[in-house]
Design a protein around this motif. Structure first.
Motif, mmCIF file in Angstrom:
data_model
loop_
_atom_site.group_PDB
_atom_site.id
_atom_site.type_symbol
_atom_site.label_atom_id
_atom_site.label_comp_id
_atom_site.label_asym_id
_atom_site.label_seq_id
_atom_site.Cartn_x
_atom_site.Cartn_y
_atom_site.Cartn_z
ATOM 1 N N MET A 1 0.957 -1.144 -0.085
ATOM 2 C CA MET A 1 -0.036 -0.108 -0.071
ATOM 3 C C MET A 1 1.031 1.252 0.072
ATOM 4 S SD MET A 1 -3.205 -1.256 1.424
ATOM 5 C CE MET A 1 -3.622 -2.860 1.620
ATOM 6 N N ILE B 1 -1.202 11.275 17.826
ATOM 7 C CA ILE B 1 -1.067 10.120 16.776
ATOM 8 C C ILE B 1 -0.609 10.373 15.489
ATOM 9 C CG2 ILE B 1 -2.882 9.203 15.189
ATOM 10 C CD1 ILE B 1 -4.542 8.955 17.542
ATOM 11 N N ALA B 2 0.536 9.390 15.027
ATOM 12 C CA ALA B 2 1.048 9.708 13.632
ATOM 13 C C ALA B 2 -0.250 9.423 12.668
ATOM 14 C CB ALA B 2 2.071 8.954 13.475
ATOM 15 N N SER C 1 -1.584 8.893 8.431
ATOM 16 C CA SER C 1 -1.062 9.024 7.225
ATOM 17 C C SER C 1 -2.242 8.606 6.333
ATOM 18 C CB SER C 1 -0.152 7.853 6.930
ATOM 19 O OG SER C 1 -0.524 6.562 7.424
ATOM 20 N N TYR C 2 -2.384 8.888 5.058
ATOM 21 C CA TYR C 2 -3.573 8.488 4.206
ATOM 22 C C TYR C 2 -2.993 7.468 3.373
ATOM 23 C CZ TYR C 2 -6.146 12.709 5.314
ATOM 24 O OH TYR C 2 -6.789 13.709 5.621
ATOM 25 N N VAL C 3 -3.556 6.373 3.206
ATOM 26 C CA VAL C 3 -3.460 5.073 2.596
ATOM 27 C C VAL C 3 -3.991 5.009 1.407
ATOM 28 C CG1 VAL C 3 -3.050 2.874 3.183
ATOM 29 C CG2 VAL C 3 -3.000 4.245 4.900
ATOM 30 N N TRP D 1 3.164 -6.571 5.013
ATOM 31 C CA TRP D 1 2.278 -7.772 4.514
ATOM 32 C C TRP D 1 3.199 -9.011 4.053
ATOM 33 C CZ3 TRP D 1 -2.875 -7.057 4.243
ATOM 34 C CH2 TRP D 1 -3.291 -5.518 4.493
ATOM 35 N N TYR E 1 -6.665 2.428 12.866
ATOM 36 C CA TYR E 1 -5.673 2.675 13.872
ATOM 37 C C TYR E 1 -4.880 1.656 14.081
ATOM 38 C CZ TYR E 1 -8.540 7.048 14.529
ATOM 39 O OH TYR E 1 -9.107 8.218 14.349
ATOM 40 N N GLN F 1 2.840 5.355 20.445
ATOM 41 C CA GLN F 1 1.801 6.136 20.337
ATOM 42 C C GLN F 1 0.760 5.317 19.049
ATOM 43 O OE1 GLN F 1 0.115 9.073 20.713
ATOM 44 N NE2 GLN F 1 1.310 9.484 22.500
ATOM 45 N N PRO F 2 -0.507 5.399 19.230
ATOM 46 C CA PRO F 2 -1.368 4.704 18.083
ATOM 47 C C PRO F 2 -0.956 5.656 16.656
ATOM 48 C CG PRO F 2 -2.759 5.792 19.498
ATOM 49 C CD PRO F 2 -1.131 6.074 20.213
ATOM 50 N N GLN F 3 -1.033 4.658 15.467
ATOM 51 C CA GLN F 3 -0.780 5.551 14.414
ATOM 52 C C GLN F 3 -2.066 5.319 13.755
ATOM 53 O OE1 GLN F 3 2.208 2.925 12.447
ATOM 54 N NE2 GLN F 3 3.890 4.138 13.407
ATOM 55 N N MET F 4 -2.675 6.393 12.895
ATOM 56 C CA MET F 4 -3.607 6.645 12.268
ATOM 57 C C MET F 4 -3.479 6.654 10.666
ATOM 58 S SD MET F 4 -5.942 9.988 11.453
ATOM 59 C CE MET F 4 -7.248 10.281 12.187
ATOM 60 N N MET F 5 -4.354 5.685 9.889
ATOM 61 C CA MET F 5 -4.067 5.517 8.750
ATOM 62 C C MET F 5 -5.460 6.082 7.847
ATOM 63 S SD MET F 5 -2.095 2.076 8.479
ATOM 64 C CE MET F 5 -0.638 2.140 8.225
ATOM 65 N N VAL F 6 -5.523 6.831 7.198
ATOM 66 C CA VAL F 6 -6.561 7.410 6.865
ATOM 67 C C VAL F 6 -6.817 6.720 5.191
ATOM 68 C CG1 VAL F 6 -7.989 9.445 5.672
ATOM 69 C CG2 VAL F 6 -6.240 9.682 7.579
ATOM 70 N N VAL G 1 -8.289 -2.646 3.494
ATOM 71 C CA VAL G 1 -7.696 -2.407 4.854
ATOM 72 C C VAL G 1 -6.122 -2.046 4.968
ATOM 73 C CG1 VAL G 1 -7.405 -3.547 7.268
ATOM 74 C CG2 VAL G 1 -9.362 -4.166 5.798
ATOM 75 N N PRO G 2 -5.917 -1.080 5.365
ATOM 76 C CA PRO G 2 -4.581 -0.397 5.142
ATOM 77 C C PRO G 2 -3.299 -1.014 5.894
ATOM 78 C CG PRO G 2 -5.614 1.007 6.272
ATOM 79 C CD PRO G 2 -6.707 -0.141 6.090
ATOM 80 N N LEU G 3 -3.840 -1.821 6.983
ATOM 81 C CA LEU G 3 -2.701 -2.447 7.834
ATOM 82 C C LEU G 3 -3.045 -3.817 8.064
ATOM 83 C CD1 LEU G 3 -2.767 -1.055 11.207
ATOM 84 C CD2 LEU G 3 -4.849 -0.837 9.588
ATOM 85 N N LEU H 1 -5.079 5.925 22.460
ATOM 86 C CA LEU H 1 -6.022 6.389 21.314
ATOM 87 C C LEU H 1 -7.432 6.756 21.753
ATOM 88 C CD1 LEU H 1 -6.694 5.994 18.299
ATOM 89 C CD2 LEU H 1 -7.457 3.888 18.878
#
Lengths: 741, 927
Positions: A172, A183-184, A186-188, A254, B392, B400-405, B414-416, B434
């Motif tokens: 991705m 919170i870190a 990112s756009y995926v 992955w 998340y 820290q939690p990480q956010m994935m948009v 699903v990005p992760l 979180l």
């Protein structure tokens, strides 16, 4: 009068120009007969510590389709305050600010030593430089670690106000938000789905929210810049944040099943990077820096499938038309490259892997935008680390050796037209009176865009003499060419560098000897080689060789024929692309090294000396240093190697031997220090496996075929079926005299 | 459910009809139950100006906008019904004397009315709506006797009283444990507290049938029209004094089953040939007993180990399933819970986001587990969304939690992989961080648009990636209008109500969610939906996935943190903690002769026999209808076996088996003697509520009335002793059928008032489809408890009173609950002491009608009252918000909606009127 050699040297030092001919044949017919076209190598941003830029606007010719810049070749009437353009002969009056000029009070641009001059001009608010890192995470742990460290280190090298962004990709693509606390974010994006620039901008929130009834419109650039702040931030603001982010970067999580390549979405990652920049900072200096450790394996731009059992395309596959993804991928990256070029953004590719990474398909990204390509085996090598560091090297003024958003315009006097340019640029499709119909390289225009420049960036310019045979140029007439380069300096100033050159016309029938003596063999070699490479990129290999053979019968061509620029044998498509990429942008000296590597010999018999690039130079009691530009080989002859193994250099009484061993190392170090990209450094000896780098380059005057026939014991036989220079020459002689050529 | 904010003020006509009723009542003899003699007309309190009807005036308000009915007309109307002289004394238990016949005879003489009256004005305002074809209520031809002076009216006390039946059942059956060993024995009513002893049939907590004595053949069944159905609640919770089903392990070869019909080993298997084979009770096929299962038989032919093995002696038990019973023949992964939280403007502003995040921090410690000492195996994941989705990464190793948009909502992924679904105890610090940050991050959001389809897709994809079953908890606020798959339009159109197109409002507006639901079921992805709407959200469409995956919908209209937090949090806690099975398949096998033909509930069926439930929690009920395909024998009775294959919360694959045997009869009387009206009503309601998807509501109502009339007519014709045609004779077991049916008919789904939203109706429709018998009972006939004479010493709850305004005393305080709401009704004349005890204020005027909980006062009355409220709440699967209704306050109209024996202001008939109507229908059938 000085010799031509001095003249050439002087011109190169002052203007960064080397012409194939320094006297120009005065008619089209004669010029054609000369085989080597009227052409020159031009280094627009050649470092000139002695050239202080002037802080005002250039004075332009008032004729609408000329607009040439006032230069030392113009005739000036100081009394009337009028000057005549030397290209179109338009008479122009000086602007009011020049009211005070006189013979004794001339502005710099009229002085002969300022045939190259640089102006600092005001054009809108300065925009910061942008560096967008696009990082492959499908790397081995060790490689990724090394890359992370290099990237973290690079943050300290960037100008503090530069904007920086981070995109990581694997299966991705993640574009990281840099402004947030806590919170870190990112756009995926998924790596398989092609998105239009509009979609990308919408998904990144770079569009205004749709108001009632109408669809979202792109934000005005200024707003967009504000919105994009979350992705592109000043280094000084996010230094810590980004360092942490890079530190926490993990390998692509992955799972990669047995027998598969990791899924690498390079194509989409690049399209998002380019989409982000074009949506936010069009026409601003920006570098997209791609760090990849393998070929794109999914989505648009994929070069090879993820099945390991299908190997990546080879020249063989390509010739057999067996490379399934080649055309599609190339087309995809070309489209991206053109989009980037339109917006003035350049793309660097740092590809470090043992296998190919798809440079063949992706090369246009850098070739069209002036970006760098660096190829290595691993990110954990000094080759990559130091080369990358050198991207951010600074000049004597403490400023970065990079410039952005350049446009180069060429103006010619009436007898001459510009046919084209070969170098890291794209055409701006500007028609004009000085554009030739006869294209060589990228032609059909008098303006080119060079998204990124370094002081070494050198373009090959090809001209056409249009003067007809029956309209002779008056005696003492001079042909003139003006290069106007507008660019964004790394300190964000807008600058214009103007170089005006002139050469005398000569009648080929009466003055053929003069023309001959004005021939610059080195420049011509490089100029012709560039043409060859340009053709090789677009045509089938053997045809190009045949063309070249027909065009030229010159000594150096033996090495050019054998060089990786034209020969694809023994090179992967990626390597060929890599070599060609550098060949079409380096200056003359470097280009010559690429064509004909330099071989130095170190021995007890005298000071270091250059020797023939021939197998006969390989002797047991010599140390050889070969510089091929891409490789630096130190080769210890058989005896020397034995001595070294025996450890004589450690003994006090053999101090001289120690010094002998050290000498080539020091010389090599000096080359390593200055060259970009850093060459592969090889220290080998007689019989070592790495000695092949040397053996493949030298002229195989002795091979296993003729070893005994040659009957000498000096030199080392090369195990090759390639013809030696001797055979080549014999053959050439035969051809040259036969009428059937 | 109808809550105070949605309903607004009542329609004008409501007030008027109320006033009519009041006047009518005063004319009609002594009021029952010691109610105050006269009720002043309360209509004055509602000035039309105060009426807040945003929509158009309902048509009937015009109709009744005319001056009040004259006294004379009213009197005549009422007088048209007269209780015969044989009617028992009004004092309740009077009709006990007919119990010897197990039937009730209720005599209604119907007199013909002067035609004009009947034509112009039916006995029941609004009755012309539902039964337009029969405006003339009185049926002249059947009138046998000359009209006596029209002075008496039908006394409500003389018609069968639900309260009486409930209390009688409590008295008769509540004291002794109910043993399930006897075939065909009807269990105590759902309102009776009793203990169950499993002696070979499933407990009524698991299975209740409409009839415990089924007709032997289809002709009888057709004739009687009594539905043959079972309401099955496979994972029903048991009281602490009953043993949960035993777990049986038949070893590697799996549970022993009949070779032909695949029924599981159960007490109905007959061992023969010295125990070497067994004959299936369902299909009669003979199967070898595997050597490891062999056991000798005793002299009665029973296996010696019969009582050591639950599967040979019990009605309910569980088998360990082997790998053959697992998807892809792989032992399943432990399930996962994914919380998907809407963080758009509305959701943040109404406080939902903050509350959910705060609550989850503690709630995650209470995830379902089988052994309370061990940590739950369930993994959790978090997503927030507005028109894009934020995933998340809460991996334990992160600081820290990480956010994935993910903004590509058109093509969800699903990005992760790693770090999305985590073990709570390992990632606790990151999760808490979180949950602390989510409300902050979105505090200033201005995004109002949301998506919905991609949200479920995201959860589904996450479960797919993790290769496990699980449950999604979606907290959603608004109609998903952002550009994405499953985008919806606002199609709320009240004009369609009452037309043939009304059914379309209950159907999903796009087919996207049906497809998505199928995918969810395949993966074992159950979806629970918590809605916090401020306007129309199209529950009919959003509910498709939850109702197809065994999930639940919770709806908090106009959610306000201050007043609704408690209800929401209690629902959420219960929903997260409740025992459930994942990726379940239910199969009902029956003995030859009958077949399970229809199923009702929250599930998906890809074929005609397997009920697929992505999730099955302890509250979910599946109603199964049976039909004859052959004859049954009286000897063997009818057997049914419900087998549910599911993954437990610890990731174990299991089979839960419930066996049920009922008798078969060749005499209709036997059928009518062993029916359970509450279950019949449960079936009817589910049947009708499903029918509204495909038929106009009028037809649905008509067919309900018709079937009911046929049931009763059949009884009258075949079982009752001959009597006058003017008599209404009801079977004892079904004497409440008319009153309950009336409640179903006048429910909001089948007879909407102007103030009920389409969303509410769709919500109720879906809610009823999974109700068990006790829930449906109280939902349709709410429990009304008088509190003024509360015995603070006793631990018992006061005897309920009938749901009619006549039963309310102006000096009293009453508690009404229907499983969704609790109302505390306070009469204007309530004693000061009583008010002081409850509210801490002696003045009626000072009672705050907005309170949602009673003040905790230190007096025995207050304590006992709060205990009662708590105990009532504990009985229900959803937390009931308390509303205080002051008599004559505007909220009272909502309250009156639940007084189901009275005529309702949307045109629902009163009990008495409906009974008369029913009688007429029956008579028509008989003549």
């Amino acid at each position: 009068m000085a010799t031509y050699q001095e003249f050439i040297q002087q011109n190169e030092d002052r203007d960064g120009v080397r012409c194939s001919w320094n006297l120009w044949p005065s008619s089209r017919l004669e010029a054609t007969r000369l085989v080597v076209p009227v052409s020159c190598l031009y280094t627009p941003l050649k470092e000139r510590p002695d050239l202080p830029p002037v802080q005002y606007e250039p004075v332009l010719c008032s004729r609408a389709n000329c607009k040439a810049v006032l230069n030392p070749l113009c005739q000036v009437d100081f009394r009337a305050k009028i000057w005549a353009c030397n290209f179109c002969f338009q008479r122009n009056s000086f602007p009011p600010s020049y009211a005070g000029i006189s013979e004794v009070n001339q502005p710099a641009e009229l002085m002969p030593q300022f045939s190259t001059i640089e102006y600092i001009v005001q054009r809108g608010p300065p925009t910061p430089l942008i560096f967008l890192y696009v990082v492959d995470t499908c790397l081995e742990e060790e490689d990724l670690q090394a890359l992370k460290e290099s990237l973290q280190m690079s943050l300290s090298l960037l100008p503090p106000n530069a904007l920086v962004g981070l995109i990581t990709f694997g299966r991705m693509i993640q574009i990281h938000e840099l402004s947030c606390e806590g919170i870190a974010k990112s756009y995926v994006f998924r790596g398989t789905k092609e998105l239009t620039p509009k979609q990308i901008q919408e998904m990144l929130g770079l569009m205004k929210p749709a108001t009632s009834g109408q669809q979202g419109k792109p934000l005005a650039p200024h707003d967009a810049a504000a919105a994009s702040c979350i992705f592109l931030q000043p280094v000084q603001a996010v230094d810590m944040n980004l360092t942490d982010l890079l530190g926490e970067l993990q390998r692509d999580p992955w799972p990669v099943p047995q027998g598969k390549r990791p899924l690498r979405s390079t194509g989409i990652a690049l399209s998002i990077a380019i989409g982000l920049l074009e949506g936010t900072f069009p026409n601003t200096g920006a570098r997209v820096m791609l760090f990849t450790g393998g070929p794109p394996t999914q989505g648009p731009g994929m070069v090879v499938g993820d099945e390991l059992k299908t190997p990546i395309r080879s020249w063989h596959d390509i010739q057999k038309d067996n490379a399934r993804h080649l055309k599609k991928a190339t087309k995809y990256y070309e489209a991206l490259a053109n989009r980037a070029a339109v917006n003035g953004h350049s793309v660097d590719i740092y590809a470090c892997a043992l296998d190919q990474t798809g440079l063949l398909e992706m090369k246009c990204l850098s070739n069209l935008t002036g970006g760098h390509i660096v190829m290595g085996d691993s990110f954990n090598t000094s080759l990559f680390k130091q080369t990358f560091q050198r991207v951010f090297s600074k000049d004597y003024n403490g400023e970065f050796r990079m410039a952005f958003g350049g446009t180069l315009e060429v103006k010619t006097s009436r007898e001459l037209k510009i046919s084209g340019v070969i170098g890291p640029c794209v055409s701006l499709n500007t028609k004009g009176p000085c554009v030739s119909d006869n294209e060589m390289g990228v032609g059909g225009t008098c303006q080119w865009k060079i998204c990124s420049l370094t002081p070494a960036t050198t373009l090959a310019m090809y001209f056409e003499v249009v003067n007809q045979h029956n309209a002779p140029v008056p005696q003492g007439g001079r042909g003139a060419v003006q290069f106007v380069t507008q660019y964004q300096h790394s300190n964000t100033q807008r600058r214009i560098r103007v170089t005006t050159i002139a050469r005398n016309w000569a009648d080929a029938q009466s003055q053929i000897q003069h023309i001959e003596s004005s021939f610059d063999q080195e420049a011509s070699a490089v100029l012709m080689a560039r043409l060859g490479v340009f053709r090789a990129e677009s045509e089938e290999g053997p045809d190009v060789l045949r063309w070249l053979d027909r065009q030229l019968i010159r000594l150096f061509m033996f090495h050019l024929r054998r060089s990786p620029f034209l020969q694809v044998f023994n090179n992967s498509p990626d390597e060929s692309s890599y070599y060609r990429h550098h060949f079409v942008r380096q200056d003359l000296t470097q280009s010559l090294i690429m064509i004909q590597p330099i071989l130095y010999s170190y021995s007890f018999y005298g000071p270091p000396e250059p020797v023939l690039l021939d197998s006969s130079s390989i002797l047991p009691d010599r140390i050889l240093l070969m510089d091929t530009f891409f490789q630096l080989v130190i080769y210890h002859g058989e005896t020397i190697a034995q001595w070294r193994k025996a450890g004589y250099q450690e003994m006090a009484e053999y101090e001289n031997f120690k010094q002998l061993l050290q000498a080539p190392l020091d010389d090599a170090q000096e080359i390593l220090q200055t060259r970009f990209p850093m060459p592969r450094y090889i220290d080998t000896e007689h019989g070592g496996s790495q000695a092949r780098f040397l053996l493949s380059k030298v002229n195989p005057s002795q091979t296993h075929n003729n070893l005994y026939a040659w009957g000498q014991e000096s030199g080392a036989p090369i195990l090759t079926d390639d013809v030696s220079l001797q055979v080549f020459m014999d053959h050439l002689k035969k051809l040259a005299v036969s009428s059937a050529a | 459910m109808r809550g105070p904010p949605t309903s607004g003020a009542p329609p004008v006509s409501g007030a008027q009809s109320y006033s009519q009723f009041g006047q009518g009542e005063t004319q009609n003899g002594p009021p029952p139950m010691g109610a105050p003699p006269q009720r002043p007309p309360v209509s004055q309190t509602y000035t039309p100006g105060a009426v807040n009807l945003s929509g158009p005036q309902p048509p009937f308000s015009q109709q009744f906008g005319a001056p009040p009915v004259s006294m004379q007309q009213m009197t005549n109307q009422m007088a048209s019904m007269q209780v015969g002289s044989t009617a028992p004394s009004p004092a309740g238990p009077g009709y006990g004397k007919y119990l010897c016949f197990c039937e009730l005879i209720c005599l209604l003489y119907i007199f013909s009315l002067p035609g004009a009256f009947g034509q112009v004005r039916g006995p029941q305002p609004g009755y012309t709506g539902p039964y337009p074809g029969q405006p003339n209520y009185g049926a002249p031809p059947a009138a046998p006797a000359p009209a006596p002076p029209a002075t008496k009216r039908l006394d409500p006390d003389s018609v069968p009283s639900p309260i009486q039946v409930i209390e009688d059942d409590k008295a008769n059956k509540g004291s002794e444990p109910f043993t399930t060993g006897v075939r065909g024995q009807a269990p105590p009513l759902v309102t009776t507290k009793f203990q169950v002893k499993d002696q070979g049939n499933a407990s009524p907590r698991y299975i209740r049938c409409t009839a415990y004595n089924m007709p032997c053949n289809s002709d009888m069944a057709k004739q009687s029209q009594v539905p043959l159905a079972a309401v099955i609640k496979p994972l029903a919770p048991l009281p602490p004094d009953e043993t949960p089903p035993y777990l049986v392990d038949h070893g590697e070869s799996g549970p022993i089953r009949c070779n032909r019909c695949k029924a599981y080993m159960c007490p109905y298997m007959q061992f023969i040939e010295g125990g070497r084979r067994f004959q299936c009770g369902f299909c009669s096929c003979v199967t070898e007993v595997p050597p490891h299962y062999f056991q000798h038989l005793d002299h009665t032919g029973k296996r010696v180990d019969c009582y050591d093995r639950p599967e040979l002696s019990m009605g309910s038990y569980e088998f360990m399933a082997t790998v053959d019973y697992c998807k892809n023949n792989k032992i399943p992964q432990p399930p996962a819970f994914i919380f998907l939280i809407d963080v758009s403007y509305n959701a943040v502003k109404n406080g939902m986001v903050g509350i959910v995040c705060q609550e989850l921090k503690t709630l995650l410690d209470y995830l379902p587990r089988e052994n309370p000492d061990v940590e739950s195996n369930i993994r959790v994941g978090f997503v927030t969304y507005n028109k894009v989705l934020h995933f998340y990464n809460v991996k334990a190793s992160l600081a820290q939690p990480q956010m994935m948009v993910v903004s590509d909502v058109a093509d969800m992924f699903v990005p992760l992989l790693d770090g999305f679904l985590v073990n709570v105890s390992e990632s606790r610090v990151v999760i808490e961080s979180l949950l602390d940050q989510i409300p902050e991050m979105f505090a200033d959001t201005r995004e109002t648009e949301t998506v919905f389809g991609p949200v479920i897709q995201a959860g589904l994809e996450a479960l797919k990636a993790a290769d496990c079953a699980g449950k999604l908890f979606v907290f959603h606020s608004s109609l998903p209008i952002a550009e994405a798959p499953g985008k919806l339009k606002n199609r709320e159109d009240k004009k369609l109500v009452g037309t043939d197109k009304e059914k379309s409002l209950f159907q999903p507006q796009v087919s996207f969610y049906n497809t998505l639901a199928k995918e969810c079921v395949v993966q074992g992805c159950c979806v629970d939906l918590f809605l916090f709407p401020n306007q129309y959200v199209d529950v009919a469409t959003l509910g498709v996935v939850p109702t197809s995956t065994g999930g639940s919908i919770y709806k908090y209209t106009y959610f306000q943190a201050s007043s609704d937090q408690e209800r929401f949090l209690n629902d959420l806690r219960r929903d997260v903690q409740k025992p459930m099975g994942f990726d379940a398949v239910m199969r009902v096998r029956t003995s030859t002769g009958i077949r399970a033909t229809d199923f009702f509930g929250s599930f998906y069926m890809s074929n005609t026999t397997d009920v697929e439930l992505a999730g099955l929690d302890c509250d979910k009920t599946v109603t199964v209808e049976f039909r004859h395909d052959d004859k049954l024998s009286e000897e063997t009775g009818a057997l049914m076996q419900c087998a549910v294959l599911y993954t437990s919360c610890s990731g174990q694959r299991r089979l839960r088996i419930h066996n049920m045997a009922v008798n078969c009869c060749s005499q209709l009387a036997d059928l009518y003697r062993n029916c359970e009206t509450d279950t019949v009503i449960n079936f009817f309601a589910k049947y009708a509520y499903r029918s509204v998807l495909s038929s106009p509501i009028k037809n649905v109502r008509d067919s309900l009335v018709n079937q009911c009339a046929q049931i009763l007519a059949c009884y009258r014709k075949n079982c009752a002793s001959p009597s006058s045609a003017g008599q209404l004779i009801l079977p004892e077991c079904m004497k409440l059928l008319p009153v309950y049916l009336n409640c179903v008919l006048k429910s909001d789904v089948l007879q909407p008032g102007a103030d009920i939203s389409l969303d509410d109706r769709a919500y109720l429709r879906q809610l009823v489809s999974t109700m068990d018998v006790s829930e449906s009972h109280v939902f349709f006939y709410p429990r009304l408890l008088p509190l003024q004479k509360l015995d603070v010493e006793s631990i018992s709850v006061p005897v309920a009173v009938r749901d009619s305004e006549e039963r309310l005393s102006r000096g009293g305080v009453y508690l009404l609950e229907n499983g969704l709401n609790i109302f505390l009704w306070v009469g204007v004349n309530a004693q000061q002491e009583l008010l002081q005890n409850i509210f801490g204020t002696p003045a009626f005027g000072q009672i705050d009608p907005n309170m949602t909980s009673l003040p905790a006062l230190d007096n025995p009355f207050s304590k006992r009252l709060r205990e009662i409220i708590e105990s009532v709440r504990a009985q229900r699967s959803r937390y009931m918000k308390l509303m205080v209704v002051k008599q004559e306050d505007k909220l009272e109209l909502i309250f009156k909606h639940f007084l189901v024996e009275d005529k309702s202001n949307n045109g629902g008939a009163s009990y008495v009127d409906f009974l008369c109507h029913m009688h007429k229908e029956i008579r028509q059938l008989l003549s």
